[in-house]
Design a protein around this motif. Structure first.
Motif, PDB file in Angstrom:
ATOM      1  N   TYR C  80      -3.068   1.061  -7.033  1.00 45.01           N
ATOM      2  CA  TYR C  80      -2.051   0.228  -7.673  1.00 45.01           C
ATOM      3  C   TYR C  80      -2.436  -1.236  -7.498  1.00 45.01           C
ATOM      4  CZ  TYR C  80       2.860  -0.808  -9.045  1.00 45.01           C
ATOM      5  OH  TYR C  80       4.006  -1.217  -9.676  1.00 45.01           O
ATOM      6  N   PHE C  82      -0.978  -4.707  -8.056  1.00 47.43           N
ATOM      7  CA  PHE C  82       0.333  -5.276  -8.352  1.00 47.43           C
ATOM      8  C   PHE C  82       0.209  -6.548  -9.179  1.00 47.43           C
ATOM      9  CE2 PHE C  82       0.887  -2.524  -4.808  1.00 47.43           C
ATOM     10  CZ  PHE C  82       2.156  -2.007  -4.938  1.00 47.43           C
ATOM     11  N   ALA C  86      -0.569  -8.894  -4.533  1.00 44.83           N
ATOM     12  CA  ALA C  86      -0.127  -8.461  -3.210  1.00 44.83           C
ATOM     13  C   ALA C  86      -1.283  -8.363  -2.220  1.00 44.83           C
ATOM     14  CB  ALA C  86       0.619  -7.117  -3.289  1.00 44.83           C
ATOM     15  N   LEU C  87      -2.184  -9.326  -2.290  1.00 46.00           N
ATOM     16  CA  LEU C  87      -3.256  -9.352  -1.278  1.00 46.00           C
ATOM     17  C   LEU C  87      -2.613  -9.676   0.068  1.00 46.00           C
ATOM     18  CD1 LEU C  87      -6.037 -11.283  -3.208  1.00 46.00           C
ATOM     19  CD2 LEU C  87      -5.676  -8.815  -3.010  1.00 46.00           C
ATOM     20  N   VAL C 148      -8.411  -1.401  -4.322  1.00 42.08           N
ATOM     21  CA  VAL C 148      -8.006  -0.048  -4.699  1.00 42.08           C
ATOM     22  C   VAL C 148      -9.220   0.817  -5.024  1.00 42.08           C
ATOM     23  CG1 VAL C 148      -5.792  -0.881  -5.532  1.00 42.08           C
ATOM     24  CG2 VAL C 148      -7.619  -0.495  -7.159  1.00 42.08           C
TER      25      VAL C 148
END
Lengths: 273, 273, 247
Positions: C80, C82, C86-87, C148
Motif C-alpha cells: 500500500y 499511501f 506515510a514514510l 512496499v
C-alpha cells in the motif's frame, strides 16, 4: 538553525517582543529566586556534612530507588491506558479518562488515607491480603504504591496526548508491510511518541521523588525503610532548619541532574521533524 | 510564533498586568472596622484556641481574632522572618526563649498558660489487647510515635528514657518498644490518622491531641507522672505588635477560669497557681 | 484476479461496489475526492472491514462476510502506497525501505543487499542514510514504492500516487511506475482523480461517484463514450494527447 537575517525579518514588532521578554524573565525569575535563596541560605560545609549523614544517604537512596521503580510501573501500566484512550472509542471512555486524572486533584494526604483504607490491614482489599499474611502499610512497597498512585496521571496524560498526535497512517503503513499490532506499536508508535512518553516519565519520576503526603500516611516514616527525602526534610524541618534546607538543596540538585541526564540522552530523538 | 500563540500570550500578559496593577494600588484598603488580633498558636492548640477565640469574640464584639496554627518551630521561624503576629502561643519553652533572646517577644509578658501530658493512644477496638505500658514491648505490636525532632516525639523518647532507668521496666523494655515502631510521624495528625484507621495498634502523643470526635474512637492510657514529660506552654506578646493592650487582654482571658475550662475540655492540664 | 464485491455504510453515503477482473492487471479507480475510492483501498488492505461482501485478490480471499473469514492487515501481503506516502519520519531512507524485511527478521546482510538492489536503479543510494524529511517529492514517492516492493507484495495499492508531485515530475514518475507495474506482475489498484493517470496506467478504469461505480471499461471505451460530465467537463481535451504519449 535560523540565520541572522531570518531572525531580523521574523521577530515581530517591538512592543510585543518587549512584553514577551518581560513575561519570560518574570516567569524564570519567579522559579529561580526561591531556589537561589535556598542555596544562599545553606552553608556549604553543612551540605557536604549532610552527604555523609547515614540518615541522608538512606533517604536519598530510598528516594531514587522507589521513584525509579514507580516510574517503571507507571510506564508499564499507564502506557496501555494512554494508548487505548488516544486511539479507541468505547463506552465510558470519558469516565476512565477522568478517573486516571483524579489522583492529581486529591490532596496527597487524603490519597494516603484512601490507600490505607484500601490496602491497609483493615482496608477494603487489605483485609484479605492480611489473611494471606501480606501486609503492605508501613513498608517500602507502600512507598512505591503511594508514589505510583499520586504520580501516574502525569505520565498517562502526557503519553495519551502524544499518542493521539501521531497520524494513524504510519501505523497503517506498518501493518500493511506485515507488522503485527504489537510490532507496529513498538517500532512505529513508541518511537514517534517518544518525546511525550519521556517527558511524561520524567514528570512522573519528579513527582514521585517529591511525594510526601501520601507516603507519610500510607507508608509512615522510618529511616531506611520508608523515609524518603521529602520525609527526612520535613522531619528535619521540625528540629534543625539548616539541616533540612541542606537536604532540600541536595534533593533539588539530584532531581535536576537526573532530569538533565534524561533530556541529554534523548536529545538525538528530538531531531525528528 | 503563530498568530494564535501570540494572541494567547498577549491575553496572558494583559491578565497578569491587570492583576498586578490591582494588587499594588496603594492605600485604598478600607480601614478595619474591628480590632484585629493575630495569634500564632502551636498546632496542638487548634481545637482549644478556636473555641477560646470564639468565646472571646462573643464577649468582645469589637475584636476579631485571626488564628494561625502551625508547629511551634515553624511559627518561630515565621516570626523571625518578620511575619505579623501579636501573640505567640508556643508548645514548648525552647522556641519562646529563643525569640525572647532575639528581642522579638515582650519579656515580662511571657508566662505559662497550660500544660500537656503524654498518653498512650489506642484504637477503640484494641485488637492488640494493650492494657498497660508493659504491653507496648510485646513483639509485633505496631507502634507509632513522633520523630525525635518534633516535641511530642522528643518527649516520648524522654519518657521511655525515664522508664529505661527505672528497674520496673529497664533498658530492654525501651529497646523492645523502639523495635515495634512502624512509623515516626512528623505530625500528630498523621499519628492520629494511623490510629483511627486501625493501621497502628498504639501511639504515644499528648492527651490534647485526641480531638473531641476522636475521643469516641480512641482509648487513652495515662502515663504516670513519674515517667511522663509534661509539656509547658508559654505565651508571649510579640514586640512588634501595635495592639499590645488587646493582646494582653486576650492572654488574660486564656488563663481565666473560662479559658482554662476550655483547655481542660481539650485534654490540657491546668497550671498550678 | 481482482474480485471486489462490498457494501459499507459510510458517513455521507453507502459504498456499494462490484468489480471483477479475472485476468488481474491494473485497476484504476477514478473520481473526485470523497467518492469512496480510498475506502476501497483500505478495505482491500484490511485497515477497514466491509459490512457485507467479499474481497479476493490473486487466489486468496482477504475477507468474506458470508464465511466470516478475515485475514488481518499484516498477513494480506498488500503493498500500500499511501497518498502522502506515510514514510516513517523517525527512520532513514534505507530503514524505511528495509522496514518490512526487518520485521520479518531477515539477516542484516540480506536486508542491506536487498535495499541496495532496490535503491540503486532509482538513484536513491546517495540519500540512503538521510532521514526522509529532507527528500524531494519525487524521491519520497520512490522510497514509498520501494518500501512496499521490498516485501514482494501480492498486490499493489496506490492512493493518488502523483498528487504530491509537481507536473514535470509527474510525467517522469508515471512512466517509471508503468514499468514497475509491468515488472511486478501483480494485480494493482490505483486511486486517482486525474484522468491522465487513469488512461496512462489502467487496464480497467472505473469511474466512481458517491460510493458507486458509474462507468467501467478500458481507456478507449471510457474516452470514446465520453458521456459522463466528469470526463467531458474537465479532461477530455488533454487526455487524448496523454493517451497518445503513453500507449
Amino acid at each position: 538553525m535560523t540565520t541572522l537575517m531570518e531572525r531580523i525579518c521574523m521577530r515581530g514588532n517591538l512592543p510585543l517582543r518587549i512584553l514577551v521578554a518581560i513575561l519570560v524573565v518574570i516567569a524564570v525569575l519567579f522559579i529561580c529566586i526561591p531556589l537561589v535563596a535556598l542555596l544562599l541560605r545553606v552553608p556549604q560545609t553543612l551540605l557536604f556534612a549532610s552527604l555523609q549523614d547515614p540518615v541522608v544517604l538512606d533517604a536519598l537512596f530510598l528516594s531514587l530507588v522507589t521513584a525509579s521503580i514507580s516510574m517503571v510501573i507507571v510506564i508499564g501500566f499507564g502506557t496501555p491506558i494512554a494508548y487505548i484512550n488516544a486511539r479507541c472509542q468505547y463506552p465510558g471512555k470519558k469516565i476512565i479518562d477522568t478517573i486516571t486524572d483524579l489522583p492529581v486533584v486529591l490532596p496527597p494526604a487524603v490519597a494516603g488515607l484512601a490507600l490505607l483504607m484500601a490496602f491497609g490491614r483493615r482496608g477494603l482489599v487489605g483485609q484479605y491480603l492480611n489473611l494471606m499474611g501480606i501486609d503492605i502499610a508501613f513498608t517500602t512497597i507502600a512507598v512505591i504504591i503511594a508514589q505510583v498512585f499520586v504520580a501516574s496521571p502525569f505520565y498517562i496524560r502526557q503519553a495519551r496526548t502524544s499518542f493521539a498526535s501521531i497520524n494513524r497512517v504510519y501505523e497503517h503503513a506498518a501493518r500493511t508491510l506485515g507488522a503485527s499490532p504489537l510490532t507496529t506499536f513498538f517500532s512505529i508508535t513508541v518511537p514517534l511518541a517518544i518525546n511525550g512518553i519521556l517527558s511524561g516519565a520524567v514528570m512522573t519520576f519528579a513527582r514521585a521523588l517529591g511525594e510526601f503526603g501520601a507516603t507519610i500516611m500510607f507508608a509512615g516514616n522510618l529511616q531506611g525503610k520508608t523515609q524518603t527525602m521529602p520525609l527526612a526534610i520535613y522531619g528535619a524541618l521540625q528540629g534543625d532548619m539548616d539541616a533540612s534546607l541542606a537536604l532540600a538543596v541536595i534533593l533539588v540538585f539530584i532531581s535536576f541532574a537526573v532530569i538533565i541526564v534524561i533530556k541529554i540522552l534523548t536529545e538525538k530523538e528530538e531531531a525528528v521533524p | 510564533m503563530t498568530r494564535s500563540t501570540t494572541l494567547i500570550s498577549l491575553a496572558v500578559g494583559i491578565t497578569i498586568l491587570l492583576l498586578t496593577a490591582g494588587c499594588t494600588s496603594p492605600g485604598t484598603a478600607p480601614a478595619p472596622e474591628k480590632n484585629e488580633l493575630t495569634v500564632f498558636a502551636a498546632a496542638s492548640l487548634t481545637g482549644a484556641m478556636t473555641d477560646i477565640a470564639k468565646a472571646y469574640e462573643a464577649a468582645h464584639p469589637d475584636t476579631k481574632i485571626i488564628l494561625n496554627f502551625d508547629g511551634s518551630q515553624a511559627l518561630r521561624t515565621q516570626i523571625e522572618q518578620g511575619a505579623h503576629a501579636d501573640l505567640f502561643l508556643s508548645a514548648n519553652t525552647k522556641h519562646m526563649t529563643a525569640l525572647q533572646g532575639e528581642g522579638l517577644i515582650v519579656n515580662d509578658s511571657v508566662k505559662t498558660f497550660t500544660k500537656n501530658k503524654l498518653a498512650v493512644l489506642i484504637p477503640k477496638d484494641n485488637r492488640a489487647n494493650i492494657t498497660g505500658l508493659s504491653d507496648l514491648a510485646t513483639p509485633g505490636i505496631r507502634l507509632v510515635m513522633g520523630t525525635k525532632e518534633v516535641p511530642f516525639g522528643d518527649y516520648t523518647r524522654q519518657a521511655l528514657g525515664k522508664m529505661a532507668n527505672d528497674t520496673a521496666y529497664g533498658p530492654e523494655f525501651r529497646n523492645a518498644v523502639m523495635k515495634n515502631v512502624v512509623s515516626e510521624d512528623p505530625a500528630v495528625t498523621a499519628l492520629v490518622a494511623h490510629l483511627r484507621v486501625g493501621e497502628a495498634d498504639a501511639g504515644i502523643a499528648y492527651a490534647s491531641d485526641v480531638s473531641e470526635e476522636d475521643k469516641a474512637l480512641v482509648i487513652m492510657l495515662p502515663i504516670p507522672d513519674r515517667y511522663n514529660v509534661i509539656a509547658v506552654y508559654p505565651l508571649g506578646i510579640v514586640q512588634e505588635s501595635k495592639v499590645k493592650d488587646q493582646a494582653a487582654a486576650f492572654a488574660q482571658f486564656i488563663t481565666s477560669t473560662e479559658g482554662n475550662a476550655i483547655l481542660i475540655r481539650y485534654g490540657f492540664v491546668p497550671v498550678d497557681r | 484476479m481482482i474480485d471486489i464485491a462490498v457494501k459499507k455504510v459510510l458517513r455521507d453515503f453507502t459504498l456499494d461496489v462490484n468489480i471483477y477482473m479475472p485476468e488481474g492487471g491494473t485497476l484504476v479507480l477514478l473520481g473526485e475526492n470523497g467518492a469512496g475510492k480510498s475506502t476501497i483501498l483500505n478495505l482491500v488492505a484490511g485497515l477497514m472491514a466491509p459490512d457485507t461482501g467479499h474481497i479476493r485478490i490473486g487466489d486468496e480471499t482477504f475477507v468474506d462476510t458470508a464465511t466470516r473469514t478475515c485475514i488481518p492487515a499484516e498477513s494480506r501481503g498488500t503493498g500500500y502506497v499511501f497518498q502522502d506516502y506515510a514514510l516513517f519520519p523517525h527512520m532513514t531512507v534505507a530503514e524505511n525501505i528495509a522496514y518490512g524485511l526487518r520485521i520479518r527478521h531477515l539477516p542484516r546482510d540480506a536486508i542491506d543487499a536487498r535495499v541496495r538492489e532496490l535503491a540503486g536503479p532509482l538513484d536513491l543510494l546517495s540519500v540512503c542514510d538521510e532521514k526522509v524529511g529532507s527528500l524531494s517529492g519525487g524521491q519520497r514517492q520512490r522510497v514509498a514504492l520501494l518500501r512496499v516492493l521490498a516485501v514482494q507484495p501480492k498486490c499493489l495499492l496506490l492512493d493518488e500516487p502523483f498528487s504530491a508531485l509537481d507536473v514535470r515530475t509527474q510525467v517522469q514518475v508515471r512512466q517509471e511506475l508503468k514499468e514497475i507495474l509491468a515488472a511486478a506482475k501483480v494485480p494493482a489498484i490505483i486511486v486517482t482523480h486525474d484522468l491522465r493517470d487513469a488512461v496512462a496506467l489502467g487496464d480497467r478504469i472505473c469511474l466512481m461517484e458517491q460510493g458507486k461505480i458509474i462507468l467501467c471499461g478500458d481507456a478507449d471505451t471510457l474516452l470514446q463514450k465520453g458521456q459522463h460530465p466528469f470526463i467531458d467537463q474537465f479532461f477530455i481535451g488533454t487526455c487524448k494527447k496523454v493517451k497518445n504519449n503513453f500507449s
